[in-house]
Design a protein around this motif. Sequence first.
Motif, PDB file in Angstrom:
ATOM      1  N   LEU A   1       0.812  -1.210   0.000  1.00 25.11           N
ATOM      2  CA  LEU A   1       0.000   0.000   0.000  1.00 25.11           C
ATOM      3  C   LEU A   1       0.851   1.268   0.000  1.00 25.11           C
ATOM      4  CD1 LEU A   1      -2.814   1.310   0.235  1.00 25.11           C
ATOM      5  CD2 LEU A   1      -2.555   1.162   2.710  1.00 25.11           C
ATOM      6  N   ALA A   2       1.853   1.296   0.877  1.00 25.48           N
ATOM      7  CA  ALA A   2       2.587   2.538   1.102  1.00 25.48           C
ATOM      8  C   ALA A   2       4.048   2.501   0.671  1.00 25.48           C
ATOM      9  CB  ALA A   2       2.521   2.904   2.588  1.00 25.48           C
ATOM     10  N   GLY A   3       4.566   1.329   0.354  1.00 22.62           N
ATOM     11  CA  GLY A   3       5.954   1.245  -0.081  1.00 22.62           C
ATOM     12  C   GLY A   3       6.964   1.288   1.053  1.00 22.62           C
ATOM     13  N   PHE A   4       6.490   1.100   2.294  1.00 19.33           N
ATOM     14  CA  PHE A   4       7.395   0.985   3.436  1.00 19.33           C
ATOM     15  C   PHE A   4       6.741   0.101   4.482  1.00 19.33           C
ATOM     16  CE2 PHE A   4       4.616   3.979   5.425  1.00 19.33           C
ATOM     17  CZ  PHE A   4       4.792   3.815   6.796  1.00 19.33           C
ATOM     18  N   CYS A   5       7.551  -0.409   5.405  1.00 18.35           N
ATOM     19  CA  CYS A   5       7.027  -1.265   6.465  1.00 18.35           C
ATOM     20  C   CYS A   5       7.855  -1.060   7.734  1.00 18.35           C
ATOM     21  CB  CYS A   5       7.059  -2.732   6.028  1.00 18.35           C
ATOM     22  SG  CYS A   5       8.726  -3.421   5.883  1.00 18.35           S
ATOM     23  N   ARG A   6       7.614  -1.894   8.698  1.00 20.34           N
ATOM     24  CA  ARG A   6       8.343  -1.812   9.964  1.00 20.34           C
ATOM     25  C   ARG A   6       9.845  -1.972   9.741  1.00 20.34           C
ATOM     26  NH1 ARG A   6       3.707  -4.546  10.393  1.00 20.34           N
ATOM     27  NH2 ARG A   6       2.256  -3.969  12.058  1.00 20.34           N
ATOM     28  N   ASN A   7      10.220  -2.885   8.860  1.00 25.17           N
ATOM     29  CA  ASN A   7      11.645  -3.092   8.593  1.00 25.17           C
ATOM     30  C   ASN A   7      12.278  -1.849   7.973  1.00 25.17           C
ATOM     31  OD1 ASN A   7      11.384  -5.701   9.581  1.00 25.17           O
ATOM     32  ND2 ASN A   7      11.036  -6.560   7.561  1.00 25.17           N
TER      33      ASN A   7
ATOM     34  N   LEU B   1       2.971 -10.004  -2.952  1.00 20.42           N
ATOM     35  CA  LEU B   1       4.321  -9.737  -3.446  1.00 20.42           C
ATOM     36  C   LEU B   1       4.287  -8.863  -4.690  1.00 20.42           C
ATOM     37  CD1 LEU B   1       5.889 -13.267  -2.921  1.00 20.42           C
ATOM     38  CD2 LEU B   1       6.503 -11.166  -1.698  1.00 20.42           C
ATOM     39  N   GLU B   2       3.355  -9.133  -5.587  1.00 18.34           N
ATOM     40  CA  GLU B   2       3.203  -8.330  -6.799  1.00 18.34           C
ATOM     41  C   GLU B   2       2.841  -6.884  -6.458  1.00 18.34           C
ATOM     42  OE1 GLU B   2       0.298  -9.112 -10.273  1.00 18.34           O
ATOM     43  OE2 GLU B   2       1.414 -10.990  -9.958  1.00 18.34           O
ATOM     44  N   ARG B   3       1.877  -6.719  -5.546  1.00 15.05           N
ATOM     45  CA  ARG B   3       1.447  -5.383  -5.127  1.00 15.05           C
ATOM     46  C   ARG B   3       2.602  -4.635  -4.459  1.00 15.05           C
ATOM     47  NH1 ARG B   3      -3.430  -6.941  -3.443  1.00 15.05           N
ATOM     48  NH2 ARG B   3      -2.674  -7.456  -1.380  1.00 15.05           N
TER      49      ARG B   3
ATOM     50  N   ALA C   1       8.177   0.328  -6.512  1.00 15.04           N
ATOM     51  CA  ALA C   1       8.651   0.964  -7.744  1.00 15.04           C
ATOM     52  C   ALA C   1       8.230   2.432  -7.817  1.00 15.04           C
ATOM     53  CB  ALA C   1       8.132   0.204  -8.961  1.00 15.04           C
ATOM     54  N   LYS C   2       7.173   2.796  -7.098  1.00 18.75           N
ATOM     55  CA  LYS C   2       6.696   4.184  -7.091  1.00 18.75           C
ATOM     56  C   LYS C   2       7.495   5.075  -6.141  1.00 18.75           C
ATOM     57  CE  LYS C   2       1.907   2.975  -8.030  1.00 18.75           C
ATOM     58  NZ  LYS C   2       0.535   3.022  -7.492  1.00 18.75           N
TER      59      LYS C   2
END
Length: 109
Positions: free
Chosen positions: A45-51, A94-96, A102-103
């Motif tokens: 959704l956002a292109g970032f996560c906890r890691n 994984l695709e999403r 990429a954005k």
Amino acid sequence: MTEPRSDRADPLDMLPDAVAAAAFRRLVRHLRHRHDAQNIELMGLAGFCRNCLADWILDAGYDGDKGAARELIHGMPMDQWKATRQSEATAEQLERMQASVAKNAPDLR
């Protein structure tokens, strides 16, 4: 959507460090509470996560190593997080995630 102008100061940089730190801590605690929001879903959704947050605190000068940074963000050792909170990613997730990442701008600092 228009791109921010690079010849103007970002108002975010004017935010007092104590306010920014409090907001960051609230975000991390919220993500700890909402462990049902999987990292792969956040990435999709956002292109970032906890890691990513763990990597960002390392980039910002955190003295610990990658494992310590992830433990700080997750609120527990990474192995424990994976065993108790992380589910297997689907091909669709994984695709999403790949499309979302990429954005990302090359440098959002």
